[in-house]
Design a protein around this motif. Structure first.
Motif, PDB file in Angstrom:
ATOM      1  N   LYS A 162       0.834  -1.213   0.000  1.00 37.86           N
ATOM      2  CA  LYS A 162       0.000   0.000   0.000  1.00 37.86           C
ATOM      3  C   LYS A 162       0.865   1.259   0.000  1.00 37.86           C
ATOM      4  N   THR A 163       1.979   1.207   0.710  1.00 35.53           N
ATOM      5  CA  THR A 163       2.887   2.350   0.767  1.00 35.53           C
ATOM      6  C   THR A 163       3.551   2.572  -0.586  1.00 35.53           C
ATOM      7  N   ILE A 164       4.017   1.507  -1.218  1.00 36.26           N
ATOM      8  CA  ILE A 164       4.641   1.619  -2.544  1.00 36.26           C
ATOM      9  C   ILE A 164       3.652   2.169  -3.559  1.00 36.26           C
ATOM     10  N   LEU A 165       2.390   1.790  -3.442  1.00 35.97           N
ATOM     11  CA  LEU A 165       1.348   2.265  -4.362  1.00 35.97           C
ATOM     12  C   LEU A 165       0.887   3.687  -4.046  1.00 35.97           C
ATOM     13  N   GLY A 166       1.421   4.294  -2.990  1.00 36.83           N
ATOM     14  CA  GLY A 166       1.070   5.672  -2.658  1.00 36.83           C
ATOM     15  C   GLY A 166      -0.192   5.820  -1.847  1.00 36.83           C
ATOM     16  N   GLN A 167      -0.686   4.736  -1.260  1.00 32.95           N
ATOM     17  CA  GLN A 167      -1.923   4.791  -0.492  1.00 32.95           C
ATOM     18  C   GLN A 167      -1.710   5.150   0.971  1.00 32.95           C
ATOM     19  N   LEU A 168      -0.468   5.072   1.450  1.00 38.25           N
ATOM     20  CA  LEU A 168      -0.159   5.425   2.839  1.00 38.25           C
ATOM     21  C   LEU A 168       0.995   6.415   2.864  1.00 38.25           C
ATOM     22  N   SER A 169       0.958   7.370   3.799  1.00 37.37           N
ATOM     23  CA  SER A 169       2.086   8.296   3.936  1.00 37.37           C
ATOM     24  C   SER A 169       3.219   7.578   4.662  1.00 37.37           C
ATOM     25  N   HIS A 170       4.427   8.038   4.377  1.00 36.32           N
ATOM     26  CA  HIS A 170       5.605   7.347   4.884  1.00 36.32           C
ATOM     27  C   HIS A 170       6.783   8.302   5.027  1.00 36.32           C
ATOM     28  N   THR A 171       7.807   7.815   5.686  1.00 31.96           N
ATOM     29  CA  THR A 171       9.107   8.475   5.690  1.00 31.96           C
ATOM     30  C   THR A 171      10.021   7.624   4.822  1.00 31.96           C
ATOM     31  N   GLY A 172      11.155   8.163   4.461  1.00 31.36           N
ATOM     32  CA  GLY A 172      12.062   7.432   3.588  1.00 31.36           C
ATOM     33  C   GLY A 172      11.804   7.771   2.131  1.00 31.36           C
ATOM     34  N   GLU A 173      12.338   6.946   1.247  1.00 37.85           N
ATOM     35  CA  GLU A 173      12.290   7.248  -0.184  1.00 37.85           C
ATOM     36  C   GLU A 173      11.862   6.023  -0.985  1.00 37.85           C
ATOM     37  N   ILE A 174      10.958   6.241  -1.938  1.00 38.16           N
ATOM     38  CA  ILE A 174      10.550   5.215  -2.895  1.00 38.16           C
ATOM     39  C   ILE A 174      10.843   5.788  -4.280  1.00 38.16           C
ATOM     40  N   ALA A 175      11.658   5.085  -5.068  1.00 41.13           N
ATOM     41  CA  ALA A 175      12.030   5.571  -6.384  1.00 41.13           C
ATOM     42  C   ALA A 175      11.790   4.494  -7.426  1.00 41.13           C
ATOM     43  N   PHE A 176      11.174   4.895  -8.536  1.00 36.99           N
ATOM     44  CA  PHE A 176      10.925   3.977  -9.655  1.00 36.99           C
ATOM     45  C   PHE A 176      11.875   4.302 -10.779  1.00 36.99           C
TER      46      PHE A 176
END
Length: 76
Positions: free
Chosen positions: A62-76
């Motif tokens: 859910k976090t990777i799909l942008g459905q939950l707020s998070h700290t850290g970094e997700i890069a495609f």
């Protein structure tokens, strides 16, 4: 939330698509759901995510799909 394409091809990406997660954390209410999760996946790789109920597998997706707020970094 920070989700963006990473531009560092010097770390083995050689122009192929990938997913890079660094220092991912998810807090909800008073609880920590994910803390300091990091990994790097390339297209075409076969990966399994296994763990017991309540380990955070669905939260991670859910976090990777942008459905939950998070700290850290997700890069495609």
């Amino acid at each position: 939330m920070s989700v963006h394409k990473h531009g560092d091809l010097s770390s083995g990406c050689s122009g192929s698509c990938c997913l890079r997660v660094s220092g991912l954390g998810v807090d909800m209410g008073d609880g920590v759901l994910l803390r300091d999760v990091s990994f790097h996946l390339h297209c075409g790789g076969i990966v399994a995510l296994i763990g017991p109920n309540g380990a955070g597998k669905s939260t991670l997706f859910k976090t990777i799909l942008g459905q939950l707020s998070h700290t850290g970094e997700i890069a495609f």
